[in-house]
Design a protein around this motif. Structure first.
Motif, PDB file in Angstrom:
ATOM      1  N   THR A  12      13.755   2.629 -20.624  1.00 40.77           N
ATOM      2  CA  THR A  12      14.150   3.572 -19.561  1.00 40.77           C
ATOM      3  C   THR A  12      12.973   4.394 -19.048  1.00 40.77           C
ATOM      4  N   TYR A  13      11.810   4.279 -19.685  1.00 35.51           N
ATOM      5  CA  TYR A  13      10.647   5.082 -19.299  1.00 35.51           C
ATOM      6  C   TYR A  13      10.192   4.721 -17.885  1.00 35.51           C
ATOM      7  N   ARG A  14       9.927   5.742 -17.099  1.00 39.61           N
ATOM      8  CA  ARG A  14       9.321   5.561 -15.786  1.00 39.61           C
ATOM      9  C   ARG A  14       8.151   6.523 -15.673  1.00 39.61           C
ATOM     10  N   SER A  15       7.069   6.041 -15.094  1.00 38.18           N
ATOM     11  CA  SER A  15       5.864   6.852 -14.963  1.00 38.18           C
ATOM     12  C   SER A  15       6.044   7.921 -13.889  1.00 38.18           C
ATOM     13  N   GLY A  16       5.287   9.008 -14.045  1.00 34.74           N
ATOM     14  CA  GLY A  16       5.243  10.030 -13.006  1.00 34.74           C
ATOM     15  C   GLY A  16       4.213   9.747 -11.928  1.00 34.74           C
ATOM     16  N   TYR A  17       3.581   8.573 -11.983  1.00 36.47           N
ATOM     17  CA  TYR A  17       2.568   8.195 -10.989  1.00 36.47           C
ATOM     18  C   TYR A  17       3.146   8.188  -9.575  1.00 36.47           C
ATOM     19  N   GLU A  18       2.343   8.665  -8.619  1.00 31.23           N
ATOM     20  CA  GLU A  18       2.723   8.635  -7.207  1.00 31.23           C
ATOM     21  C   GLU A  18       1.640   7.907  -6.415  1.00 31.23           C
ATOM     22  N   THR A  19       2.051   6.967  -5.582  1.00 32.56           N
ATOM     23  CA  THR A  19       1.118   6.174  -4.789  1.00 32.56           C
ATOM     24  C   THR A  19       0.576   6.998  -3.622  1.00 32.56           C
ATOM     25  N   PRO A  20      -0.741   7.027  -3.413  1.00 33.26           N
ATOM     26  CA  PRO A  20      -1.286   7.754  -2.259  1.00 33.26           C
ATOM     27  C   PRO A  20      -0.744   7.193  -0.942  1.00 33.26           C
ATOM     28  N   ALA A  21      -0.594   8.049   0.031  1.00 33.43           N
ATOM     29  CA  ALA A  21      -0.022   7.637   1.317  1.00 33.43           C
ATOM     30  C   ALA A  21      -0.879   6.593   2.015  1.00 33.43           C
ATOM     31  N   ASP A  22      -2.187   6.647   1.811  1.00 32.47           N
ATOM     32  CA  ASP A  22      -3.084   5.710   2.490  1.00 32.47           C
ATOM     33  C   ASP A  22      -3.513   4.559   1.579  1.00 32.47           C
ATOM     34  N   PHE A  23      -2.760   4.298   0.513  1.00 33.51           N
ATOM     35  CA  PHE A  23      -3.114   3.236  -0.437  1.00 33.51           C
ATOM     36  C   PHE A  23      -3.276   1.892   0.272  1.00 33.51           C
ATOM     37  N   ASP A  24      -2.282   1.493   1.051  1.00 30.36           N
ATOM     38  CA  ASP A  24      -2.341   0.185   1.704  1.00 30.36           C
ATOM     39  C   ASP A  24      -3.462   0.126   2.726  1.00 30.36           C
ATOM     40  N   ALA A  25      -3.671   1.185   3.462  1.00 31.90           N
ATOM     41  CA  ALA A  25      -4.754   1.199   4.444  1.00 31.90           C
ATOM     42  C   ALA A  25      -6.119   1.099   3.758  1.00 31.90           C
ATOM     43  N   PHE A  26      -6.256   1.779   2.627  1.00 34.50           N
ATOM     44  CA  PHE A  26      -7.521   1.721   1.887  1.00 34.50           C
ATOM     45  C   PHE A  26      -7.831   0.295   1.448  1.00 34.50           C
ATOM     46  N   TRP A  27      -6.841  -0.376   0.870  1.00 37.66           N
ATOM     47  CA  TRP A  27      -7.096  -1.727   0.375  1.00 37.66           C
ATOM     48  C   TRP A  27      -7.188  -2.747   1.502  1.00 37.66           C
TER      49      TRP A  27
END
Length: 337
Positions: A12-27
């Motif tokens: 049931t564990y879920r990370s508190g990580y949040e994806t940056p808004a510009d993640f896709d644009a950066f990559w």
């Protein structure tokens, strides 16, 4: 170190990580820049005493057009285009010797084992330098260029990994529609990044992956590469927010959210290098079909050869490899508690 979820809570564990808004644009920008350089793929036959496998010394251009080395191993007795496996290796290792890592070609695959730039001085030799410099960093690779996403070491490595897939697809004897990626530890983290950045892979195998749920890994691990980040932050006390802002662009959870190929995860529940919670965090985030095997009394080695049995059986089914496969040693993964 802080305590992680109990074993029963991992499902049931879920990370508190949040994806940056510009993640896709950066990559997207990073990979577009890499694509502006010709691949310049070369394959040089390597003379060996092997009777059933041919080995080639491979060079292709990765991040920044830098040359990246690899071994390509293929079954000597082959007919028709082959399914391919691209493998990424563990932390501080290199592609090693031409006679090593013969599993995948022995099973009927074209097998590309990529060097990780700048590594290969620890336990298997490497031949790919990293010509890009770095500001102050903790000994190792985890904090090189960590003050900005543009300069971080793994931006170059993950780009090389995507180009490795392009390279194996450019080989005449490979079926470009049947390419899978595999890796253990650092290699698992790289393979997960490739799975998130290359939309049409056939399958993925991730054994005790590094670079997943990174903040949790830094807090919880007692051995291995995550300690480098903790050591760096112990000196650069005011850099915590900036460091994790950089790492957010390289966390396997974000790549898992974008990956759709069938994936097989594994983790050792006693792993102190890549804590099991981090593998489960990536597993839960993974967008495609998935299974995970948790080995109760194993550490960073996870299931070892039994994980390879799982991968061989799974990839045989997904890649349509010719030949036969025995089922007596297969261990089934789990998709839930």
């Amino acid at each position: 170190m802080t305590a992680g979820p109990e074993q029963a809570d991992l499902w049931t564990y879920r990370s508190g990580y949040e994806t940056p808004a510009d993640f896709d644009a950066f990559w997207r920008g990073t990979l577009d820049a890499a694509a502006s350089h010709p691949l310049d793929l070369t394959l040089a036959p390597v003379a060996t005493r092997l009777r059933t496998i041919d080995v080639f010394d491979v060079t292709f251009r990765g991040f920044g057009g830098d040359p990246v080395r690899a071994w390509l191993r293929v079954p000597r007795h082959r007919s028709g285009p082959l399914p391919a496996v691209v493998q990424y290796h563990g932390y501080a290792s290199g592609r090693g010797h031409p006679l090593e890592d013969l599993l995948w070609p022995s099973a009927g695959y074209a097998h590309l084992l990529m060097d990780t730039r700048g590594q290969g001085g620890a336990w298997a030799g490497g031949h790919t330098p990293d010509p890009v410099g770095s500001g102050p960093s903790y000994p190792g690779f985890m904090t090189r260029g960590i003050t900005a996403k543009e300069t971080y070491f793994y931006r170059r490595v993950f780009t090389d990994a995507v180009r490795a897939v392009e390279a194996v697809r450019a080989v005449d004897l490979v079926d470009p529609a049947r390419v899978s990626v595999v890796g253990a530890s650092q290699g698992g983290g790289i393979a997960l990044a490739a799975a998130g950045l290359v939309p049409d892979l056939r399958a993925v195998h991730l054994q005790a992956p590094l670079l997943c749920d990174i903040r949790q890994g830094v807090r919880q691990s007692t051995d291995g590469p995550y300690l480098e980040i903790a050591g760096y932050l112990g000196t650069h006390r005011g850099a915590v927010a900036d460091v994790f802002a950089t790492l957010a662009y390289f966390d396997g959870i974000a790549f898992a959210q974008r990956a759709t190929a069938p994936a097989w995860f594994s983790t050792g529940l006693m792993d102190q290098v890549c804590p099991p919670a981090t593998a489960f965090a990536a597993f839960h985030a993974y967008a495609g079909p998935k299974e995970i095997r948790a080995w109760e009394f194993n550490g960073h080695e996870a299931g070892g050869s039994l994980d390879l049995e799982i991968a061989l059986d799974a990839f045989h089914a997904s890649s349509g490899t010719t030949g036969t496969a025995d089922d007596h040693g297969a261990v089934q993964g789990r998709t839930g508690p």
